[in-house]
Design a protein around this motif. Structure first.
Motif, PDB file in Angstrom:
ATOM      1  N   PHE A   1       0.802  -1.218   0.000  1.00 46.80           N
ATOM      2  CA  PHE A   1       0.000   0.000   0.000  1.00 46.80           C
ATOM      3  C   PHE A   1       0.838   1.273   0.000  1.00 46.80           C
ATOM      4  O   PHE A   1       0.295   2.370  -0.073  1.00 46.80           O
TER       5      PHE A   1
ATOM      6  N   PRO B   1       2.761   2.670  -2.300  1.00 48.26           N
ATOM      7  CA  PRO B   1       2.668   3.585  -3.456  1.00 48.26           C
ATOM      8  C   PRO B   1       1.309   4.257  -3.620  1.00 48.26           C
ATOM      9  O   PRO B   1       1.201   5.232  -4.361  1.00 48.26           O
ATOM     10  N   VAL B   2       0.250   3.731  -2.975  1.00 46.53           N
ATOM     11  CA  VAL B   2      -1.098   4.219  -3.257  1.00 46.53           C
ATOM     12  C   VAL B   2      -1.736   4.967  -2.097  1.00 46.53           C
ATOM     13  O   VAL B   2      -2.757   5.639  -2.294  1.00 46.53           O
ATOM     14  N   LEU B   3      -1.189   4.872  -0.911  1.00 45.38           N
ATOM     15  CA  LEU B   3      -1.768   5.541   0.252  1.00 45.38           C
ATOM     16  C   LEU B   3      -0.858   6.661   0.732  1.00 45.38           C
ATOM     17  O   LEU B   3       0.352   6.627   0.502  1.00 45.38           O
TER      18      LEU B   3
END
Length: 259
Positions: free
Chosen positions: A222, A224-226
């Motif tokens: 998570f 890279p996306v959070l």
């Protein structure tokens, strides 16, 4: 008379022979005070020196020397401190970073419940002793077979580690401030490296290793996306997930046995 002499001599171990091992289930022999102090000093010094890495990491994350030292003085739990400054260094929200550090520090409350029964310290002393309830002091105290040994181990480990951790934190922060950009020297990796070194010896069972492995996968997955700091909170879900799966596995095994 000869038989009595022979019987008595049979009870005396021969010169240089090994002492008989204690019977299974018998209480372990208490350590001497000096042995407990020696063990506690060894733990306190070994772990206390890693405060230098925290000082460097914190300064590299943009905290001032005063802020860095305040964290070691007031928080005084390495995993939470590294998690906090790591999230801040990645640009995370301070509240999110603090939440991640808080969840890591919750375990100390459970340590305190066990130590309060073991140490039975006087009431006025307990608020001060609570500051030293961390992994290392708990481990040393629980390793002692007597309450006196536990108190000595807890106190010596706590004093040594608290003093040395704060001194090395100050040294690391001042050194990083003098060097300037810590990433140019590769010192920004010191914090995570020390954190992993402290964590690895604690993973003794398959369940603990499973929690650690799933947490790493969740955190990195998570990342890279959070937003910064949130992957740490997501990784914390590994513990209840593994406990739930372990409970279901044991339940299924019991049902199979009952049949």
């Amino acid at each position: 008379m000869a038989e009595q002499t022979a019987s008595a001599s049979a009870d005396i171990p021969a010169h240089g022979s090994a002492r008989r091992a204690p019977e299974p289930g018998s209480a372990p022999e208490p350590k001497s005070d000096s042995a407990v102090v020696r063990d506690a000093l060894g733990v306190g010094i070994a772990v206390g020196l890693s405060g230098f890495a925290f000082g460097v990491t914190s300064a590299g994350a943009g905290l001032t020397v005063l802020q860095t030292c305040a964290l070691s003085l007031l928080v005084f739990t390495g995993a939470s401190q590294f998690a906090l400054v790591g999230a801040l260094a990645a640009g995370g929200n301070p509240l999110t970073a603090a939440a991640g550090a808080f969840f890591l520090g919750v375990r100390n409350a459970f340590y305190g419940l066990r130590l309060s029964q073991l140490l039975r310290l006087p009431g006025p002393v307990r608020p001060f002793a609570a500051q030293w309830v961390i992994d290392e002091t708990t481990a040393v105290a629980l390793a002692q077979p007597t309450r006196r040994g536990a108190r000595i181990g807890f106190t010596v480990t706590g004093v040594t580690l608290y003093v040395l951790w704060n001194l090395t934190t100050l040294g690391g922060a001042l050194g990083a401030e003098a060097l300037g950009d810590t990433s140019a020297w590769g010192l920004d990796a010191a914090g995570p490296a020390v954190f992993l070194a402290l964590l690895a010896p604690m993973l003794r069972t398959a369940t603990e290793r499973a929690v650690a492995g799933i947490a790493v996968v969740l955190g990195l997955g998570f990342l890279p996306v959070l937003p910064a700091g949130v992957p740490v909170l997501v990784a914390a879900l590994a513990a209840p997930a593994v406990v739930w799966l372990e409970g279901r596995r044991l339940g299924a095994r019991r049902k199979g046995t009952d049949r």
